[in-house]
Motif scaffolding. Structure first.
Motif, mmCIF file in Angstrom:
data_model
loop_
_atom_site.group_PDB
_atom_site.id
_atom_site.type_symbol
_atom_site.label_atom_id
_atom_site.label_comp_id
_atom_site.label_asym_id
_atom_site.label_seq_id
_atom_site.Cartn_x
_atom_site.Cartn_y
_atom_site.Cartn_z
ATOM 1 N N SER A 4 0.824 -1.208 0.000
ATOM 2 C CA SER A 4 0.000 0.000 0.000
ATOM 3 C C SER A 4 0.861 1.262 0.000
ATOM 4 C CB SER A 4 -0.948 -0.004 1.200
ATOM 5 O OG SER A 4 -0.207 -0.018 2.404
ATOM 6 N N THR A 5 1.990 1.212 0.672
ATOM 7 C CA THR A 5 2.892 2.367 0.695
ATOM 8 C C THR A 5 3.416 2.659 -0.708
ATOM 9 O OG1 THR A 5 3.540 1.807 2.946
ATOM 10 C CG2 THR A 5 4.982 3.321 1.745
ATOM 11 N N TRP A 8 0.658 4.349 -2.632
ATOM 12 C CA TRP A 8 0.476 5.744 -2.227
ATOM 13 C C TRP A 8 1.609 6.621 -2.766
ATOM 14 C CZ3 TRP A 8 -4.125 7.014 -1.400
ATOM 15 C CH2 TRP A 8 -5.002 6.241 -0.640
ATOM 16 N N LEU A 38 -5.839 1.153 -1.741
ATOM 17 C CA LEU A 38 -6.948 0.724 -0.883
ATOM 18 C C LEU A 38 -7.148 -0.786 -0.956
ATOM 19 C CD1 LEU A 38 -9.493 3.609 -1.566
ATOM 20 C CD2 LEU A 38 -8.052 3.263 0.460
ATOM 21 N N HIS A 41 -4.492 -2.308 1.122
ATOM 22 C CA HIS A 41 -4.858 -2.214 2.545
ATOM 23 C C HIS A 41 -5.827 -3.326 2.928
ATOM 24 C CE1 HIS A 41 -2.880 1.362 4.024
ATOM 25 N NE2 HIS A 41 -3.307 2.074 2.978
#
Length: 141
Positions: A4-5, A8, A38, A41
């Motif tokens: 997820s990082t 982003w 998302l 996540h």
């Protein structure tokens, strides 16, 4: 580093690149990257993250393109009074020629006046709506 990082960071990089280039489509791709983040996540697999990011990004780009094509285009720069001071001025047309043009005296010179497509040629006072090359595009007042 978590998946997820990475998503982003990619979304942030696309937004930063959009600010440098000014193209709105990179924001749509950033939406796809955010959707991938998302999904990451939520714990989905790499393949699902990529598929969701691609589908959301592509859908956003296609949706924006569709909306943009439905909108009427911006008026021509040549038709803006702030760019061309002739726009809005009045000219007197005495007679129209068979080719749809007329010779008018304007600013001490003879100009060729033309009508927009579909307009009926009538003698009288006309307003300049646009300057197309060395021709005055006029409409009946």
């Amino acid at each position: 580093m978590a998946d997820s990082t990475l998503w982003w960071l990619l979304a942030g990089a696309l937004v930063a690149l959009e600010l440098l280039t000014g193209t709105f489509y990179l924001l749509m791709l950033a939406l796809g990257a955010a959707a991938g983040a998302l999904v990451a996540h939520a714990g989905a697999a790499h393949t699902a993250q990529i598929v969701v990011a691609a589908l959301v990004g592509l859908g956003a780009v296609l949706g924006w393109t569709w909306l943009k094509r439905r909108r009427p285009g911006d008026p021509s720069v040549r038709a803006q009074r702030s760019v061309n001071l002739d726009v809005g001025e009045l000219v007197q047309v005495d007679a129209w020629q068979t080719d749809g043009t007329a010779q008018v005296k304007y600013r001490g010179a003879v100009w060729t006046a033309v009508l927009p497509a579909g307009a009926t040629p009538e003698p009288g006072t006309h307003r300049v709506t646009e300057l197309v090359g060395s021709r005055l595009l006029v409409e009946k007042v």
